[in-house]
Design a protein around this motif. Sequence first.
Motif, PDB file in Angstrom:
ATOM      1  N   HIS A 116      64.606  66.911 -15.196  1.00 36.19           N
ATOM      2  CA  HIS A 116      64.601  68.377 -15.242  1.00 36.19           C
ATOM      3  C   HIS A 116      65.625  68.887 -16.266  1.00 36.19           C
ATOM      4  CE1 HIS A 116      61.730  69.739 -12.260  1.00 36.19           C
ATOM      5  NE2 HIS A 116      62.192  68.876 -11.380  1.00 36.19           N
ATOM      6  N   ASN A 117      66.794  68.262 -16.288  1.00 38.90           N
ATOM      7  CA  ASN A 117      67.826  68.684 -17.240  1.00 38.90           C
ATOM      8  C   ASN A 117      67.398  68.422 -18.680  1.00 38.90           C
ATOM      9  OD1 ASN A 117      69.517  69.565 -15.209  1.00 38.90           O
ATOM     10  ND2 ASN A 117      70.742  67.692 -15.153  1.00 38.90           N
ATOM     11  N   PHE A 118      66.778  67.288 -18.913  1.00 41.35           N
ATOM     12  CA  PHE A 118      66.273  66.999 -20.264  1.00 41.35           C
ATOM     13  C   PHE A 118      65.231  68.029 -20.679  1.00 41.35           C
ATOM     14  CE2 PHE A 118      67.295  62.184 -20.051  1.00 41.35           C
ATOM     15  CZ  PHE A 118      68.487  62.378 -20.711  1.00 41.35           C
ATOM     16  N   SER A 119      64.335  68.353 -19.776  1.00 43.08           N
ATOM     17  CA  SER A 119      63.302  69.348 -20.091  1.00 43.08           C
ATOM     18  C   SER A 119      63.940  70.682 -20.468  1.00 43.08           C
ATOM     19  CB  SER A 119      62.366  69.525 -18.901  1.00 43.08           C
ATOM     20  OG  SER A 119      61.376  70.486 -19.190  1.00 43.08           O
ATOM     21  N   ASN A 120      64.922  71.101 -19.693  1.00 43.65           N
ATOM     22  CA  ASN A 120      65.600  72.372 -19.983  1.00 43.65           C
ATOM     23  C   ASN A 120      66.373  72.324 -21.297  1.00 43.65           C
ATOM     24  OD1 ASN A 120      64.674  73.545 -17.599  1.00 43.65           O
ATOM     25  ND2 ASN A 120      66.474  72.895 -16.422  1.00 43.65           N
ATOM     26  N   ALA A 121      66.771  71.124 -21.718  1.00 47.71           N
ATOM     27  CA  ALA A 121      67.553  70.975 -22.948  1.00 47.71           C
ATOM     28  C   ALA A 121      66.684  70.861 -24.201  1.00 47.71           C
ATOM     29  CB  ALA A 121      68.457  69.746 -22.846  1.00 47.71           C
TER      30      ALA A 121
ATOM     31  N   PHE B   7      56.599  58.711 -25.033  1.00 47.14           N
ATOM     32  CA  PHE B   7      56.995  59.952 -25.691  1.00 47.14           C
ATOM     33  C   PHE B   7      56.384  61.130 -24.947  1.00 47.14           C
ATOM     34  CE2 PHE B   7      57.318  56.850 -29.108  1.00 47.14           C
ATOM     35  CZ  PHE B   7      58.496  57.198 -29.747  1.00 47.14           C
ATOM     36  N   TYR B   8      57.205  62.124 -24.602  1.00 48.95           N
ATOM     37  CA  TYR B   8      56.775  63.270 -23.801  1.00 48.95           C
ATOM     38  C   TYR B   8      57.179  64.560 -24.487  1.00 48.95           C
ATOM     39  CZ  TYR B   8      56.237  59.581 -20.397  1.00 48.95           C
ATOM     40  OH  TYR B   8      55.848  58.410 -19.785  1.00 48.95           O
ATOM     41  N   LYS B   9      56.183  65.429 -24.695  1.00 52.56           N
ATOM     42  CA  LYS B   9      56.438  66.711 -25.353  1.00 52.56           C
ATOM     43  C   LYS B   9      56.607  67.812 -24.309  1.00 52.56           C
ATOM     44  CE  LYS B   9      53.780  68.014 -28.816  1.00 52.56           C
ATOM     45  NZ  LYS B   9      52.611  68.574 -29.534  1.00 52.56           N
ATOM     46  N   LYS B  10      57.619  68.654 -24.515  1.00 51.37           N
ATOM     47  CA  LYS B  10      57.787  69.811 -23.624  1.00 51.37           C
ATOM     48  C   LYS B  10      56.767  70.885 -23.999  1.00 51.37           C
ATOM     49  CE  LYS B  10      61.020  73.279 -21.947  1.00 51.37           C
ATOM     50  NZ  LYS B  10      62.410  73.777 -21.949  1.00 51.37           N
ATOM     51  N   VAL B  11      55.937  71.276 -23.030  1.00 53.01           N
ATOM     52  CA  VAL B  11      54.892  72.261 -23.306  1.00 53.01           C
ATOM     53  C   VAL B  11      55.092  73.561 -22.534  1.00 53.01           C
ATOM     54  CG1 VAL B  11      53.150  70.573 -23.964  1.00 53.01           C
ATOM     55  CG2 VAL B  11      53.400  71.168 -21.543  1.00 53.01           C
ATOM     56  N   LYS B  12      56.012  73.565 -21.565  1.00 52.73           N
ATOM     57  CA  LYS B  12      56.279  74.806 -20.838  1.00 52.73           C
ATOM     58  C   LYS B  12      57.657  74.759 -20.201  1.00 52.73           C
ATOM     59  CE  LYS B  12      53.966  73.300 -16.586  1.00 52.73           C
ATOM     60  NZ  LYS B  12      52.923  73.579 -15.598  1.00 52.73           N
TER      61      LYS B  12
ATOM     62  N   GLN C  38      55.315  67.823 -13.908  1.00 53.92           N
ATOM     63  CA  GLN C  38      56.271  68.505 -13.034  1.00 53.92           C
ATOM     64  C   GLN C  38      57.569  68.862 -13.769  1.00 53.92           C
ATOM     65  OE1 GLN C  38      57.146  65.192 -10.026  1.00 53.92           O
ATOM     66  NE2 GLN C  38      59.099  66.273 -10.082  1.00 53.92           N
ATOM     67  N   TYR C  39      57.766  68.255 -14.934  1.00 52.08           N
ATOM     68  CA  TYR C  39      58.936  68.575 -15.753  1.00 52.08           C
ATOM     69  C   TYR C  39      58.553  69.419 -16.966  1.00 52.08           C
ATOM     70  CZ  TYR C  39      60.576  64.679 -12.938  1.00 52.08           C
ATOM     71  OH  TYR C  39      60.874  63.862 -11.883  1.00 52.08           O
ATOM     72  N   GLY C  40      57.303  69.874 -17.026  1.00 49.17           N
ATOM     73  CA  GLY C  40      56.846  70.661 -18.167  1.00 49.17           C
ATOM     74  C   GLY C  40      56.493  69.819 -19.375  1.00 49.17           C
ATOM     75  N   PHE C  41      56.227  68.506 -19.162  1.00 47.77           N
ATOM     76  CA  PHE C  41      55.917  67.596 -20.258  1.00 47.77           C
ATOM     77  C   PHE C  41      54.426  67.260 -20.300  1.00 47.77           C
ATOM     78  CE2 PHE C  41      60.353  65.656 -19.480  1.00 47.77           C
ATOM     79  CZ  PHE C  41      60.926  66.401 -20.498  1.00 47.77           C
TER      80      PHE C  41
END
Length: 257
Positions: free
Chosen positions: A217-222, A252-257, A242-245
């Motif tokens: 969650h912290n990585f997603s927010n960062a 490799f995971y992209k933040k989409v939201k 669930q982490y917006g990825f």
Amino acid sequence: MSDYEQFIEKIKRKTRIDLSLYKEAQMKRRLTSLYEKRGYRNFIEYFDAIDRDPALLDEFLDRMTINVSEFYRNGQRWKVLQDKIFPQLLEKNKRLKIWSAACSTGEEPYSLAMVLSNHVPLRDISIQATDLDKGVIEQAKVGLYGARSIKEVPKDVVDRYFIKEGTHYQVVDEIKRTVTFRQHNLLEDRYEPNHDLIVCRNVMIYFTEEAKDQIYHNFSNALKIGGVLFVGSTEQIFNPEQYGFEVVDTFFYKKVK
């Protein structure tokens, strides 16, 4: 309360490190072998010694962190980073904000700079690299490695970015200047925002599920929207949404939201 539980509480007060968020069996086994080697009979005696002796504290911190690394580890993933991920990120921003989290002795952030240099000049590369262990950060700043550490590095990259010194290899200053090292606790400290790329590999396997969830969650927010998280080969995220990825390639995971 067991002596190990008391040890956890005392260590947290002294260092802000919460050992309860690490997998107990692995951590307990590692630290038991350490205190027995030093001649202590239990965790209470061992903490009292750590509390008095800064050298023992440094040794404890070194043992509880996992400092096994090498350049271009799992080489095919670095090829994906070079050929797919970096070009996509650079379409949006020519100066990327990159964080190598839990960087150990520096092989990972230096590898990032070497790969990114295929796309942009070294003067435009700036990588933040962090680790819990001050000792490995100091090693990373020196940038001197044995032959085993560079066995996955392409020969042309070795020729360009390393100087052979006896049986070791020194990272050239031009690469070293692209990386800034500092101490950081993934479970306690603030995460800077707006990263284009966060790399955290082969570390999460040592944390409990609760701790992993907090860190993801912290990585997603960062990360910026469109930013990418690059994880290790044993750390596939099975519920990235669930982490917006979303998955952009294996590990490799992209933040989409």
